[in-house]
Design a protein around this motif. Structure first.
Motif: not given
Length: 353
Positions: A53-54, A57, A310
């Motif tokens: 997860r970026l 997110d 992402g």
């Protein structure tokens, strides 16, 4: 094939850009469609669970309708009287008989001060093609654009005399295809004004000038040979260009601008949009804008990847969102399995004919 415009074409290079190979993955029976959809959903869910997860997110556990976005003010961009200035110092390339300006050259020009928004320098410094609320990727041509262009031909979509909106247009190739298909009106919208001024408008102008000043013979065009003559200076607006309007700003703000105009507003027969559902934060604004601007018997053609790493968006998440809103009926009309799985969705009002 690429060439540099400086009031007219003065340089030609033989470097036709490669485009991704495109093969059809047409859906068959209702059972096949359901099986394909379930398989795609499972794939998307697996990717979502396994992918890191970026920062973008961070709201992933919220429903899309609960999210807030930056309300970037809407603006209409006027077509300059001197069209030659629009293409000055631009390097123009061709793909699928469409003209478009070279992104790298535009980016260099923007870094030299042509970008009032500063989106190019911010994109470079952040090493990202997407900066939510700042830059939404409009300088690049994303692959789903070509998926949708292919679908127009396969499904024999008719644009003649239709009023068309290219929503989240970026390079504007979808709207340009509609123009070449004899649409009555084509409007282009992108989040960033820099994209409209430096990418979309030049692309539309290049294609309109080419239509109005056909050069070489048909055999030359079919074999991708360079034009045998230079495009002449534009002394007046080509007929195709008079059909166009250009807008920048966030979707809901552009919708307000159009609907609050003192001039009567005629809703769109067709809305085209590609790679715009990557971020669930934007689903509410996108859905409501289409609902407000689409004619009661109009159609939306939307191209998307099944899942966006992402960011968390994707075709089936948006489809579920639309089902919950209960305004549109949706149908996945094509699945492309090559590379990252992609889809074409058709949308229409539930009470439409």
């Amino acid at each position: 094939m690429a060439f540099r415009f400086n009031f007219f074409i003065d340089e030609i290079e033989n470097n036709e850009p490669d485009t991704h190979d495109k093969t059809d993955a047409q859906l068959g029976s209702p059972k096949d469609k359901q099986e394909s959809k379930e398989k795609s959903k499972q794939t998307a869910e697996t990717l979502a669970d396994s992918s890191p997860r970026l920062a973008t997110d961070k709201h992933q556990d919220e429903t899309p309708s609960e999210k807030t976005i930056c309300l970037k003010a809407a603006k209409e961009h006027k077509i300059p009287e001197d069209l030659n200035k629009v293409l000055e110092n631009k390097v123009v390339e061709t793909v699928s008989d469409l003209y478009y300006v070279n992104q790298s050259v535009v980016e260099m020009m923007c870094l030299d001060g042509a970008d009032e928004e500063g989106i190019v320098s911010k994109s470079v410094s952040s090493r990202s093609d997407l900066i939510p609320g700042v830059y939404e990727g409009g300088l690049k041509i994303w692959e789903c654009t070509f998926d949708l262009i292919d679908y127009f031909s396969e499904a024999e979509i008719q644009f003649t005399n239709k009023k068309v909106l290219d929503l989240g247009c970026g390079a504007g190739l979808l709207g340009i295809v509609a123009l070449k298909g004899k649409a009555g009106k084509v409007h282009f919208q992108d989040y960033n004004s820099t994209v409209i001024e430096e990418i979309t408008l030049p692309n539309v102008v290049a294609n309109c000038l080419n239509e109005g000043n056909r050069v070489g013979n048909s055999d030359d065009r079919k074999t991708s040979k360079p034009p045998s003559k230079r495009l002449k200076k534009a002394e007046c607006l080509p007929d195709m260009l008079t059909k166009c309007r250009f807008f920048s700003g966030e979707w809901s703000e552009v919708s307000k601008l159009l609907l609050s105009s003192s001039k009567p507003f005629s809703k769109y027969d067709i809305i085209l949009t590609s790679e715009t559902i990557y971020n669930p934060d934007y689903y509410s604004a996108l859905h409501d804008t289409m609902a407000q601007l689409l004619d009661k018997n109009g159609r939306v053609y939307l191209a998307s990847k099944v899942y966006y790493f992402g960011v968390g968006g994707g075709i089936y998440l948006f489809e579920d969102f639309a089902v919950e809103r209960n305004v549109f009926r949706t149908s996945i009309v094509k699945v492309i399995d090559e590379g990252l799985q992609r889809c074409i969705m058709e949308m229409a009002f539930k009470d439409s004919s």
